[in-house]
Design a protein around this motif. Structure first.
Motif, PDB file in Angstrom:
ATOM      1  N   SER A 223       0.817  -1.213   0.000  1.00 42.26           N
ATOM      2  CA  SER A 223       0.000   0.000   0.000  1.00 42.26           C
ATOM      3  C   SER A 223       0.846   1.256   0.000  1.00 42.26           C
ATOM      4  O   SER A 223       0.380   2.322  -0.396  1.00 42.26           O
ATOM      5  CB  SER A 223      -0.938  -0.004   1.211  1.00 42.26           C
ATOM      6  OG  SER A 223      -0.197   0.027   2.409  1.00 42.26           O
ATOM      7  N   SER A 224       2.127   1.135   0.444  1.00 48.60           N
ATOM      8  CA  SER A 224       2.986   2.314   0.464  1.00 48.60           C
ATOM      9  C   SER A 224       3.377   2.759  -0.940  1.00 48.60           C
ATOM     10  O   SER A 224       3.894   3.850  -1.122  1.00 48.60           O
ATOM     11  CB  SER A 224       4.244   2.031   1.294  1.00 48.60           C
ATOM     12  OG  SER A 224       5.000   0.999   0.696  1.00 48.60           O
ATOM     13  N   THR A 226       1.176   3.035  -3.336  1.00 52.37           N
ATOM     14  CA  THR A 226      -0.010   3.635  -3.957  1.00 52.37           C
ATOM     15  C   THR A 226       0.216   5.099  -4.294  1.00 52.37           C
ATOM     16  O   THR A 226      -0.102   5.560  -5.405  1.00 52.37           O
ATOM     17  CB  THR A 226      -1.218   3.483  -3.020  1.00 52.37           C
ATOM     18  OG1 THR A 226      -1.426   2.097  -2.749  1.00 52.37           O
ATOM     19  CG2 THR A 226      -2.471   4.064  -3.652  1.00 52.37           C
ATOM     20  N   LEU A 227       0.767   5.860  -3.368  1.00 49.50           N
ATOM     21  CA  LEU A 227       0.973   7.295  -3.589  1.00 49.50           C
ATOM     22  C   LEU A 227       1.894   7.570  -4.769  1.00 49.50           C
ATOM     23  O   LEU A 227       1.564   8.404  -5.636  1.00 49.50           O
ATOM     24  CB  LEU A 227       1.507   7.943  -2.309  1.00 49.50           C
ATOM     25  CG  LEU A 227       1.807   9.437  -2.397  1.00 49.50           C
ATOM     26  CD1 LEU A 227       0.548  10.208  -2.743  1.00 49.50           C
ATOM     27  CD2 LEU A 227       2.407   9.945  -1.082  1.00 49.50           C
ATOM     28  N   VAL A 230      -0.043   6.971  -7.951  1.00 48.60           N
ATOM     29  CA  VAL A 230      -1.046   8.010  -8.190  1.00 48.60           C
ATOM     30  C   VAL A 230      -0.395   9.282  -8.721  1.00 48.60           C
ATOM     31  O   VAL A 230      -0.886   9.930  -9.674  1.00 48.60           O
ATOM     32  CB  VAL A 230      -1.838   8.300  -6.900  1.00 48.60           C
ATOM     33  CG1 VAL A 230      -2.715   9.535  -7.070  1.00 48.60           C
ATOM     34  CG2 VAL A 230      -2.697   7.097  -6.527  1.00 48.60           C
ATOM     35  N   VAL A 231       0.762   9.657  -8.146  1.00 49.05           N
ATOM     36  CA  VAL A 231       1.466  10.859  -8.600  1.00 49.05           C
ATOM     37  C   VAL A 231       1.944  10.679 -10.034  1.00 49.05           C
ATOM     38  O   VAL A 231       1.859  11.608 -10.874  1.00 49.05           O
ATOM     39  CB  VAL A 231       2.641  11.165  -7.653  1.00 49.05           C
ATOM     40  CG1 VAL A 231       3.470  12.339  -8.189  1.00 49.05           C
ATOM     41  CG2 VAL A 231       2.110  11.507  -6.259  1.00 49.05           C
ATOM     42  N   GLY A 288       6.801  11.545  -8.750  1.00 43.67           N
ATOM     43  CA  GLY A 288       6.333  10.171  -8.584  1.00 43.67           C
ATOM     44  C   GLY A 288       7.455   9.171  -8.675  1.00 43.67           C
ATOM     45  O   GLY A 288       7.530   8.205  -7.904  1.00 43.67           O
ATOM     46  N   LEU A 291       9.479   9.266  -5.434  1.00 44.55           N
ATOM     47  CA  LEU A 291       8.821   8.551  -4.340  1.00 44.55           C
ATOM     48  C   LEU A 291       8.895   7.043  -4.535  1.00 44.55           C
ATOM     49  O   LEU A 291       9.115   6.285  -3.595  1.00 44.55           O
ATOM     50  CB  LEU A 291       7.357   8.988  -4.227  1.00 44.55           C
ATOM     51  CG  LEU A 291       7.118  10.445  -3.814  1.00 44.55           C
ATOM     52  CD1 LEU A 291       5.628  10.767  -3.873  1.00 44.55           C
ATOM     53  CD2 LEU A 291       7.667  10.705  -2.413  1.00 44.55           C
ATOM     54  N   GLU A 295      10.925   4.429  -2.092  1.00 40.99           N
ATOM     55  CA  GLU A 295      10.230   3.351  -1.389  1.00 40.99           C
ATOM     56  C   GLU A 295      10.879   2.006  -1.686  1.00 40.99           C
ATOM     57  O   GLU A 295      11.012   1.158  -0.818  1.00 40.99           O
ATOM     58  CB  GLU A 295       8.757   3.342  -1.805  1.00 40.99           C
ATOM     59  CG  GLU A 295       7.864   2.396  -0.996  1.00 40.99           C
ATOM     60  CD  GLU A 295       7.936   0.978  -1.500  1.00 40.99           C
ATOM     61  OE1 GLU A 295       7.804   0.052  -0.680  1.00 40.99           O
ATOM     62  OE2 GLU A 295       8.142   0.786  -2.712  1.00 40.99           O
TER      63      GLU A 295
END
Length: 321
Positions: A223-224, A226-227, A230-231, A288, A291, A295
């Motif tokens: 789930s980490s 996801t951001l 999305v970006v 994006g 990030l 991650e």
């Protein structure tokens, strides 16, 4: 202004300590045996001196060391007095009971009656708890009380010092359980503790983790991401919108009758807006990517750095090793 008299229990404890000191001083070492008996006798005498001064915590430690070397009835009684004075009521009760089990001698006879009185008083001051484990029949059950192994079986009455306590239960095939409770002086409580059977997933996770419970948040690793995704999607949409708007502006400029008319001005505005959206889209995609790379490779914060950049000519991500 006159000093307030000491409590009766404290005066009694000091008087008993003085009497024990005199008894120890007159007791020959040969009467206690050989080996390390002299060391035990020295510790006992030092403890009696501290008790006479009201330094009960220190006296308790010396009596306990002396008793470890030689289990003498007089030492056991003295330890009970020090335990009672320092608030270790259950331990004191056990010491006095053990003293009374010993056959009386001319040296210990004067303390039989005080020991009986102490037992009667302490039995009214301690708390009692009954542990009720569910399910009732569990193989390999292990209990601890306040972090110490508990040998008593469920259903037996436990004698406890008044106050807060914690009991933990564990067994093969079950999840560990903990119960916290408080017992008052002279009161009794029943403490239920229920063990739930471990599921197949729990056992597999425990085995994979070396018997340790699964780490909280490990299941949220996906789930980490996801951001960042999305970006990236938002950046792509902005870039596509800018490209479409820019192409529309170019077409309108090509269809314009002159370079100074209203059609030409609208075409230039569309071109500028398309450029802005395109740059914003590229920048957003860069964020994006940053990030997402951060991650997936957290060690880059130590071995290098990943930095998004933005300028008038475009945007991107710079990786430094």
């Amino acid at each position: 202004m006159s000093a307030r008299p000491a409590p009766r229990s404290a005066r009694l404890g000091v008087a008993l300590a003085a009497a024990l000191l005199m008894a120890a001083a007159t007791l020959p070492a040969s009467a206690q045996g050989a080996g390390d008996v002299e060391s035990a006798r020295v510790l006992f005498v030092q403890g009696a001196k501290l008790a006479k001064q009201g330094r009960w915590e220190e006296a308790r430690a010396l009596y306990a060391r002396s008793l470890q070397i030689k289990a003498a009835p007089l030492t056991r009684y003295s330890l009970g007095v020090a335990q009672k004075e320092t608030g270790h009521l259950v331990e004191a009760l056990a010491s006095f009971r053990a003293f009374l089990v010993e056959p009386p001698t001319p040296t210990t006879s004067p303390y039989v009656v005080p020991a009986r009185e102490a037992v009667a008083a302490l039995e009214g001051r301690i708390g009692r708890a009954t542990i009720a484990v569910r399910p009732a029949e569990i193989g390999g059950l292990t209990l601890t009380m306040d972090g110490r192994p508990l040998s008593a079986a469920p259903g037996q009455v436990l004698e406890l010092d008044p106050g807060a306590h914690e009991i933990a239960a564990s067994a093969p095939g079950f999840r560990a359980a903990v119960a916290r409770f408080t017992v008052g002086a002279g009161s009794s409580v029943e403490v239920p503790i229920a063990l739930a059977r471990a599921t197949t997933e729990t056992r597999q996770a425990s085995a994979a983790g070396g018997g340790l419970p699964p780490v909280a948040g490990a299941a949220d690793a996906s789930s980490s991401r996801t951001l960042p995704l999305v970006v990236l999607g938002a950046g792509g949409a902005l870039f596509a919108g800018g490209a479409i708007l820019g192409l529309s502006g170019l077409k309108q400029a090509g269809d314009a009758r002159s370079s100074t008319g209203a059609d030409a001005g609208a075409a230039r505005a569309k071109g500028i807006a398309g450029d802005v959206l395109g740059v914003a889209g590229v920048a957003t995609v860069g964020v994006g990517l940053y990030l997402l790379l951060k991650e997936r490779a957290p060690s880059t914060t130590k071995a290098g750095s990943v930095t998004p950049w933005l300028s008038a000519s475009g945007a991107g991500v710079e990786v430094r090793l």
